[in-house]
Scaffold this motif. Structure first.
Motif, PDB file in Angstrom:
ATOM      1  N   THR A   1      14.107  -8.578 -17.440  1.00 56.84           N
ATOM      2  CA  THR A   1      13.830  -6.849 -18.177  1.00 56.84           C
ATOM      3  C   THR A   1      14.012  -5.721 -18.286  1.00 56.84           C
ATOM      4  O   THR A   1      13.130  -4.851 -17.034  1.00 56.84           O
TER       5      THR A   1
ATOM      6  N   TYR B   1      13.907  -0.095 -20.356  1.00 53.58           N
ATOM      7  CA  TYR B   1      14.767   0.673 -21.628  1.00 53.58           C
ATOM      8  C   TYR B   1      13.527   1.881 -21.908  1.00 53.58           C
ATOM      9  O   TYR B   1      12.042   2.103 -21.697  1.00 53.58           O
TER      10      TYR B   1
ATOM     11  N   GLU C   1      25.461  -1.770 -21.614  1.00 49.98           N
ATOM     12  CA  GLU C   1      24.320  -3.077 -21.843  1.00 49.98           C
ATOM     13  C   GLU C   1      24.883  -4.179 -20.349  1.00 49.98           C
ATOM     14  O   GLU C   1      24.173  -5.078 -19.884  1.00 49.98           O
TER      15      GLU C   1
ATOM     16  N   LYS D   1      15.683  -3.780 -28.069  1.00 55.42           N
ATOM     17  CA  LYS D   1      15.942  -2.839 -26.951  1.00 55.42           C
ATOM     18  C   LYS D   1      16.426  -1.468 -26.754  1.00 55.42           C
ATOM     19  O   LYS D   1      16.704  -0.918 -26.052  1.00 55.42           O
TER      20      LYS D   1
ATOM     21  N   GLN E   1      17.356   0.147 -29.363  1.00 60.59           N
ATOM     22  CA  GLN E   1      18.964   0.918 -29.497  1.00 60.59           C
ATOM     23  C   GLN E   1      18.900   1.233 -30.326  1.00 60.59           C
ATOM     24  O   GLN E   1      18.404   1.675 -31.919  1.00 60.59           O
TER      25      GLN E   1
ATOM     26  N   ILE F   1      22.695   1.044 -23.778  1.00 61.74           N
ATOM     27  CA  ILE F   1      21.240   0.820 -23.566  1.00 61.74           C
ATOM     28  C   ILE F   1      21.113   2.095 -23.384  1.00 61.74           C
ATOM     29  O   ILE F   1      21.548   2.221 -22.345  1.00 61.74           O
TER      30      ILE F   1
END
Length: 198
Positions: free
Chosen positions: A70, A73, A144, A181, A183, A193
């Motif tokens: 992952t 973010y 992304e 995510k 976003q 992202i």
């Protein structure tokens, strides 16, 4: 021609006592097997890493090299503060425009300064993924699918797509607070992202 025929190009049938043969080539311990000379690397089949000297093709989809399963973010607070800092960059040109309402020369200079700063920020975001605000907050805008900067043209399209974030009572701007995510609606449309860069 059957698979067990001597002229079968696909190899001999499997013998449970000998194990699976390798595509018509004799295996170690079988008649006709020859060991490769010293210094000659063994042949590699499917699923093995590529030999040195041949660049490995990057697969489609995030994450790029350097990230785990992952990507890191950026949270909503980081994104909001980054946008706030970007707004402050325009403060001096806006003041020139306000004062320029009475002094025409300052109005002209202020408008030019706003346009210049907007274009400069757009170029920086497209090429490096960072505006002044994003750099100050340690976050970066990337594609992304690749984890790379999105380019100036796509950065411009994303700016236009931010209209989607404002249409539904500005809900799109708040969406990163709970989205998996992080976003906005514009990010989802453009496939982008925002990640932490440090």
């Amino acid at each position: 021609m059957s698979f067990g025929a001597p002229n079968n190009p696909y190899g001999q049938p499997q013998d449970p006592q000998q194990g699976q043969p390798g595509y018509g080539y004799p295996q170690q311990g079988q008649p006709g097997y020859q060991q490769a000379p010293q210094g000659v690397p063994p042949q590699q089949g499917y699923g093995y890493p590529q030999q040195p000297g041949f660049p490995q093709q990057a697969g489609y989809g995030y994450p790029p090299q350097g990230y785990g399963a992952t990507p890191p973010y950026a949270n909503w607070g980081q994104r909001f503060l980054g946008t706030l800092v970007d707004g402050l960059v325009f403060l001096v040109p806006y003041i020139l425009v306000l004062v320029g309402a009475k002094v025409k020369a300052l109005l002209f200079i202020g408008v030019l300064a706003i346009i210049a700063v907007a274009i400069w920020q757009l170029i920086q975001e497209g090429r490096t993924g960072q505006t002044v605000g994003k750099k100050a907050l340690g976050i970066r805008l990337v594609k992304e699918a690749t984890g790379q900067p999105i380019g100036v043209g796509m950065a411009f399209v994303r700016r236009i797509a931010h209209a989607l974030d404002s249409i539904a009572c500005y809900l799109g701007w708040l969406w990163p607070a709970w989205d998996a995510k992080r976003q906005t609606f514009a990010d989802k449309v453009c496939g982008t992202i925002v990640i932490r860069s440090n």
